[in-house]
Scaffold this active site. Structure first.
Site: not given
Ligand code: GCU
Length: 718
Positions: A312, A316, A349, A366, A395, A417, A423, A550, A580
């Site tokens: 990575k 971040e 990544r 983003r 994400d 991925e 999360e 959802e 972010w």
């Protein structure tokens, strides 16, 4: 992957002509016991002893003249099953109910096929009541053995059959985000919801790696064959895995090896500085190149079958090649050169974006970042670089579009991925089965279903297997996912989250498999002798649980209405004024992100046809992704006929109702489950109901206050 076999050339004919010749005095089933000691304190997940009863109660002939660790595992598994269930090891095929055999390299041509070159493939055949499993390598035989376990009694009954099974791609990887040193914010396992790490404890690699060996066994039985053992955010302690902790990495690799699982490490781009004392990590610096070559030499000297590095970089806050004015292709290729002499891989990544964005800046999107950073370099990555790209451009949200970067690199090996750890999907406190979500994503037809014949129907899974419609078929990538396992007695916190780990492996092996059938397999294995009540309850709770989640969380693909930091629980504006890059722009008039070419960020232009146009137009954009692609007034009418705001209210009321119904079904059936499972699940349901109620009320109230539009049904909104 139930591909029809070569009828008429079935295994039994092959065996009758080869088996006796193959049998040797050194073939024995009396080798030592099971390679992994069972631990009664740890839940056996999908491999309870009872799952081996159908196989272990039969007469088994094993033809396995091979000294590899995986071959030893096959012997030990069979031996243990026979010892536990009263079956017998027999030497002659004629006396056997089950024959497990390595296909000889010199088998007659009619018994070979191209697929036989795949060491993980196996053939399963049943003829006249005798089952045979053949493979060209012990790894294939191990998968064949677990196939029998999975089928249970069904493996041995029914009509004659010949089936060839081969994995969709050779790289089926789980990434652990485990830290050696407990991180002050992220803890031992970043985004881990199942206790501590199975690899590390209190700043060191565990002495006792029994859990790792048990884990390897579970993974092999699901289809995973590679594991990266440390967090992609590599701290100072984890950097040492490349250095003085290498003997510990070798111990972990030794625990995985018997189950055909290859070990990988996440490495820091700054390793030459941190470990080597160099002044730079510039990929064009000869000293840096030399340092990495030396590091690779040391790793492979310690672990000859090591897999490679995950990295990575420039992501971040992690260091990367940008600091030296180099590209990600420059960085990846430098590392690739260091590991190439050893046959190693670089999983690089693509999670590269500006995490210090100014929310006032409306031009930066983003979602566009991975494509912009990587697509221009298609065709320049070395042969042993795999570009690992999250399935969505943001994400791991409950609903986001598929990443256009995955489709943009026909001349690059790509691994989509996924995230098994939940999360953004309830932290393994909520019962959420992800098999259906992944299955849909893997089947996403990037070039549409019917347009240009050469492209239509090609999916995300096809790209992963090197079948990009514009590629030459040689750029075989893989599938990767973030593991959800910890040292919890159930492995995954919520016992039902085991189903996600199992489903991940099964879908990585065969992305076209039916995710509900996979859930069924998991139920049958995990709860041997499951009654109709057990099966029906689990299906009632889990089949539609992704959609349920959802419904009570962020609506219509709007994303990121979560608590910042933890990512658990509602906070509609939690990320709205943050750096972010995850905004939804809700105001009194409307909500959603305009990503169109006509008036927005232009992100829709990153998709191939037809999606670039399908998403661009309000008329054709699917409802569930409406707010991902468009900013619309609350009164906008969906294809469903409802307004956006009424849809939000309705789904949030219904979402909670569905959770309450699931909890009711659970309460009714819990006595039919083992007591330890029942206790844990009951506790989790209490929290899911509390949290879903919170989500419903916070999101509904937010939309009511922003829109001023009352609920058409007059329900309570605060
Ligand atoms: C998410 C997650 C981080 C993780 C990152 C990654 O942003 O919240 O904890 O490090 O993904 O995939 O690298």
């Amino acid at each position: 992957m139930e591909a029809p076999g070569r009828s008429g050339l079935g295994c039994n004919r092959f065996l009758s002509s080869h088996l006796i010749a193959l049998e040797r005095s050194d073939v024995t089933l009396n080798r030592p016991s099971h390679p992994v000691p069972a631990d009664p304190a740890v839940h056996p997940a999908w491999l309870p002893e009872a799952a081996f009863a159908p196989l272990g109660s039969r007469r088994v002939a094993l033809v396995l003249d091979d000294a590899s660790p995986v071959a030893d595992t096959v012997r030990a598994e069979v031996t243990a099953a026979l010892a536990a269930h009263g079956g017998a090891a027999v030497e002659a095929a004629e006396a056997a109910d089950v024959v497990l055999a390595l296909r000889p390299a010199d088998a007659a041509p009619q018994f070979q096929s191209d697929g036989d070159l795949d060491p993980e493939a196996f053939t399963y055949a049943r003829a006249g009541g005798v089952v045979t499993v053949t493979a060209s390598d012990a790894r294939g035989l191990l998968y064949g053995l677990f196939h029998l376990v999975r089928l249970g009694e069904r493996a041995f009954t029914g009509a004659d059959v010949v089936e060839r099974h081969a994995p969709h791609t050779p790289l089926r990887m789980l990434d652990h985000w485990d830290n050696i040193a407990v991180h002050p914010v992220m803890g031992q396992v970043e985004r881990g919801y199942a206790g501590g790490s199975i690899f590390y404890e209190a700043g060191v690699v565990r002495e006792d790696l029994t859990r790792v060996a048990q884990y390897a066994r579970l993974l092999a039985a699901s289809g995973v064959n590679r594991v990266a053992i440390n967090n992609v955010n590599v701290g100072p302690a984890e950097t040492r895995l490349l250095d003085d902790l290498l003997p510990d990495v070798a111990r972990i690799a030794a625990a995985f090896r018997p189950y055909g699982i290859t070990t990988h490490l996440s490495v820091s781009w700054a390793s030459p500085v941190r470990l080597g004392g160099l002044a730079t990590s510039d990929p064009f610096d000869a000293g840096v190149q030399e340092w990495w070559a030396g590091a690779a030499d040391r790793v492979w000297a310690a672990i000859p079958d090591f897999g490679g590095f995950v990295i990575k970089a420039d992501s971040e806050g992690q260091p990367g090649p940008f600091a030296y004015g180099r590209t990600h292709a420059d960085g990846a290729n430098m590392l690739a050169a260091a590991v190439a002499p050893h046959g190693g891989l670089i999983h690089w990544r693509a999670f590269v974006y500006n995490h210090e964005q100014d929310w006032r800046d409306r031009r930066t999107d983003r979602a566009k970042a991975a494509f912009e950073h990587f697509a221009p370099y298609d065709g320049t990555f070395a042969d042993n670089v795999i570009v690992q790209i999250k399935h969505g451009p943001l994400d791991f949200q409950v609903r986001e579009a598929t990443s256009p970067a995955i489709a943009a690199m026909p001349r690059t090996r790509v691994a989509p991925e996924f995230q098994v750890t939940t999360e953004y999907l309830g932290h393994q406190k909520h019962a959420v089965y992800l098999g259906r979500m992944w299955s849909q994503l893997l089947a996403f037809p990037y070039w549409g279903q019917d347009g240009d014949g050469s492209r239509s129907g090609r999916t995300m899974a096809d790209v992963a297997a090197g079948r990009h419609p514009l590629g030459d078929g040689t750029r075989v990538g893989g599938l990767a996912a973030v593991s959800n396992v910890g040292d919890d007695v159930f492995w995954t916190g919520h016992p039902f989250a085991q189903a996600n780990l199992y489903a991940w492996g099964r879908l990585a092996w065969d992305p076209t498999a039916d995710p509900i059938a996979i859930l069924d397999e998991w139920i049958a294995l995990t709860f041997p002798g499951a009654t109709a009540l057990v099966r029906e309850t689990l299906h009632a709770i889990l089949d539609q649980s992704w959609e349920t989640y959802e419904m009570y969380t962020a609506p219509l693909g709007v994303c990121f209405m979560v608590q910042p930091g933890s990512h658990y629980g509602p906070s509609p504006d939690g990320y709205e004024y943050s750096p972010w890059g995850t905004y939804h722009f809700a105001d009194r008039d409307g909500v959603g992100v305009d990503r169109t070419r006509a008036t927005g960020s232009g992100y829709t232009g990153q998709y191939p046809a037809p999606w670039s146009d399908v998403y661009e137009s309000l008329d054709t954009c699917p409802d569930e992704l409406l707010l991902f692609f468009h900013h619309v007034p609350y009164s906008h009418v969906l294809h469903s006929g409802k307004t956006v705001v009424q849809h939000v209210y309705d789904t949030h009321f219904e979402g909670l109702e569905r959770v309450l119904e699931a909890a009711r079904r659970w309460t009714e059936a819990q006595d039919a489950f083992p007591a330890d499972v029942a206790e844990r699940v009951t506790e989790r349901f209490a929290e899911q109901v509390r949290s879903a109620t919170d989500w419903r009320d916070v999101v509904n109230t937010y939309f009511l206050r922003h829109s001023g539009v009352a609920d058409a049904h007059g329900r309570t909104i605060y």
